[in-house]
Design a protein around this motif. Structure first.
Motif, short mmCIF file in Angstrom:
data_model
loop_
_atom_site.label_atom_id
_atom_site.label_comp_id
_atom_site.label_asym_id
_atom_site.label_seq_id
_atom_site.Cartn_x
_atom_site.Cartn_y
_atom_site.Cartn_z
N THR A 352 -1.37 -23.21 2.07
CA THR A 352 -2.35 -23.91 2.89
C THR A 352 -3.28 -22.85 3.48
O THR A 352 -2.81 -21.85 4.02
N SER A 354 -6.15 -23.31 5.61
CA SER A 354 -6.86 -23.51 6.87
C SER A 354 -6.15 -22.79 8.02
O SER A 354 -4.94 -22.95 8.22
N SER A 356 -6.50 -23.42 11.04
CA SER A 356 -6.17 -24.38 12.11
C SER A 356 -5.15 -25.43 11.66
O SER A 356 -4.91 -26.39 12.38
N ASN A 357 -4.55 -25.22 10.50
CA ASN A 357 -3.59 -26.20 9.98
C ASN A 357 -2.36 -26.28 10.87
O ASN A 357 -1.78 -25.27 11.27
N THR A 358 -1.96 -27.51 11.19
CA THR A 358 -0.76 -27.72 12.02
C THR A 358 0.31 -28.50 11.27
O THR A 358 1.30 -28.93 11.87
N ASP A 359 0.12 -28.70 9.97
CA ASP A 359 1.07 -29.48 9.19
C ASP A 359 1.91 -28.56 8.31
O ASP A 359 1.85 -27.33 8.43
N CYS A 360 2.66 -29.14 7.40
CA CYS A 360 3.60 -28.38 6.56
C CYS A 360 2.93 -27.94 5.26
O CYS A 360 2.07 -28.61 4.73
N GLU A 468 12.56 -30.62 16.84
CA GLU A 468 11.97 -30.02 18.02
C GLU A 468 13.06 -29.38 18.89
O GLU A 468 14.26 -29.59 18.68
#
Length: 543
Positions: A352, A354, A356-360, A468
């Protein structure tokens, strides 16, 4: 008197060749306008044949009395009353038709006969020749039987035969040549089939159809183009069959090739397809069967580019750019198999990009409920046999054959805190709270409730889930080397000294009597207070 004009709305000469002794006639259709308006009723019309465009003496004339006229239109057959042959007209030279309506002056200019009536000059016509009027073929000569050119027998309405031996892009390399000299639209050959299967059918030793586009313009040029329009069923613009003989040769239904001359430039398409406005559109649809090896698509010699989604063995890719579906079993039947045979190659690379990516980057989901079901398995393959090294089970376990290696230095667990977790810093000495089940900062010298130190860089973490961390909790290091807050309130700390809880909140000190300790100093403290590495291993030390 109103001025009478015969306009060339449909000045059509439809010639018919009849075998002698049936006479030759010319079908003539025109439109009469008087005072700018088409007329009706009947009119007497007089026709004259000349071999000059103006002046001269007529070679033949014929009067047609009471010709019906509707909306200005009339139809007559010239030569039906006065034969052309009786006037010595043999249609071997250029002729013009002169017209007078109701005794008026001859209308100018005269009308020049087109080529069709000159078929009268033929002496070898047969009884199948006829003419047409008022249809798409108006003014054309046609034949109701079979016609052959270059061969003595005709098994088709039109059969052309010849023997040429040259490349087909020259006139000398084709039995028939159809040329359209238009610089814009149009076609050299039109094959049309209203209610039958094929608008055109071609067979060849090497190519059934060979299409070649040559243009000096910058517009798009197509060697072969196809278009199909229908109300239902399959409509195919171009379809090709190939039937191979008993040998080892290839059978190619459609063979497409694109190249350029004069240096490398432009974009070349071996095959370019486009589909739109359908319930389902296929730019390319390929189907194979019954082979020893079947390839619906085979690409070699270059890269493959897709600008949109792709699915394999599934009706739709949905929102995924690549959707692959299978029901095969075992390592030999994987849904995706990626292989790199290079000595330094990577079998699969996923990224990935980006910032700013916050996903998997990768999600692996196991729907199986069996205890032996794994989410992921990592194997070695020494000597050609599978050797399982790592397993991540559906139950949440991580297993390995050797060791887990990390950059951390302690084992830590999450514990709920008394107060606010934001007030707990890395290196704080931690006690079990007097209420139980929670923790607090140290501040009671030699406390038996000593638990550990807030971890800075743990190697293993407990007390959390895969989703979490628990809320309002501190990550407490229970065993290992941890930077720890200490002070010199009970003496100078040297390497190897026991460290216990001090009376200052969150800090340790040198232990000088029997009691509970945090661990042992891994380095000296050279200030009144600060952080030093402590091997945390809480327990009792007697003096």
């Amino acid at each position: 008197m109103r001025k009478t004009v015969v306009v060339s709305l449909l000045i059509i000469f439809a010639a018919v060749v009849f075998a002698a002794p049936v006479e030759q006639v010319v079908a003539f259709q025109g439109k009469i306008v008087e005072g700018g308006m088409p007329v009706g009723g009947t009119r007497d019309i007089h026709f004259y044949l000349y071999n000059v465009a103006s002046g001269g003496t007529s070679l033949w004339n014929e009067n047609h009395i009471g010709v019906p006229v509707s909306a200005g239109l009339f139809n007559v057959e010239l030569g039906a009353a006065t034969t052309f042959s009786s006037a010595g007209v043999d249609f071997t030279e250029q002729y013009w038709i002169g017209i007078r309506v109701e005794g008026g002056a001859e209308i100018t200019p005269r009308y020049k006969l087109t080529a069709d009536p000159y078929a009268f000059g033929s002496t070898t016509a047969d009884n199948d020749w006829a003419y047409t009027s008022g249809s798409d073929l108006t003014g054309a000569i046609y034949h109701t039987g079979n016609v052959s050119i270059g061969i003595s027998t005709a098994g088709r309405p039109l059969k052309v035969s010849g023997n040429v031996n040259a490349f087909p892009w020259s006139d000398s390399g084709a039995v028939g040549v159809f040329r359209n000299t238009s610089t814009n639209l149009g076609a050299a050959v039109l094959g049309q089939c209203q209610n039958c299967q094929y608008g055109g059918y071609f067979e060849g030793y090497y190519y059934g159809v060979y299409g070649r586009a040559i243009s000096s313009s910058s517009s798009n040029n197509f060697g072969l183009g196809g278009n199909a329009t229908g109300s239902s069923g399959d409509n195919v613009g171009v379809q090709g069959w190939a039937i191979s003989g008993p040998g080892d040769g290839s059978a190619i239904g459609i063979d497409a090739h694109a190249s350029t001359s004069g240096g490398r430039h432009g974009v070349m398409y071996g095959v370019k397809s486009y589909a739109s406005l359908g319930d389902t559109n296929y730019g390319v649809y390929s189907e194979v069967s019954s082979g020893l090896v079947d390839w619906a698509g085979y690409f070699t010699g270059g890269d493959m580019y897709l600008s949109d989604k792709m699915t394999i063995n599934n009706a739709s890719p949905g929102s995924h750019y690549l959707y692959v579906n299978s029901n095969l079993a075992g390592t030999a039947g994987s849904t995706i198999y990626s292989k790199n045979s290079s000595s330094t190659g990577i079998g699969l690379f996923v990224e990935t990009t980006s910032a700013s990516n916050t996903d998997c980057t990768i999600i692996a989901a196991q729907h199986g409920t069996s205890a032996s079901a794994d989410i992921m398995r990592l194997d070695a393959y020494p000597g050609g046999s599978w050797n399982r090294r790592f397993r991540f089970t559906a139950g949440g376990e991580g297993r390995c054959d050797a060791s887990w290696v990390g950059g951390g230095a302690d084992y830590a667990e999450f514990f709920p805190v008394e107060g606010n977790a934001a007030d707990f810093d890395k290196g704080d000495v931690i006690l079990m709270s007097s209420r139980g089940k929670t923790v607090e900062k140290g501040g009671e010298a030699y406390s038996k409730r000593v638990l550990g130190v807030v971890s800075t860089n743990p190697a293993f973490i407990g007390g959390a889930s895969a989703e979490e961390n628990p809320p309002n909790s501190a990550l407490v290091g229970l065993l290992g080397v941890i930077p720890t807050k200490v002070n010199s309130s009970n003496g100078t700390i040297e390497v190897g000294d026991y460290i216990t809880v001090s009376g200052i909140s969150g800090e340790g000190m040198k232990a000088t009597e029997a009691g509970w300790i945090i661990g042992r100093a891994m380095e000296p403290l050279n200030a009144a207070s600060g952080k030093i590495d402590v091997f945390v291993n809480p327990g009792w030390v007697g003096r």
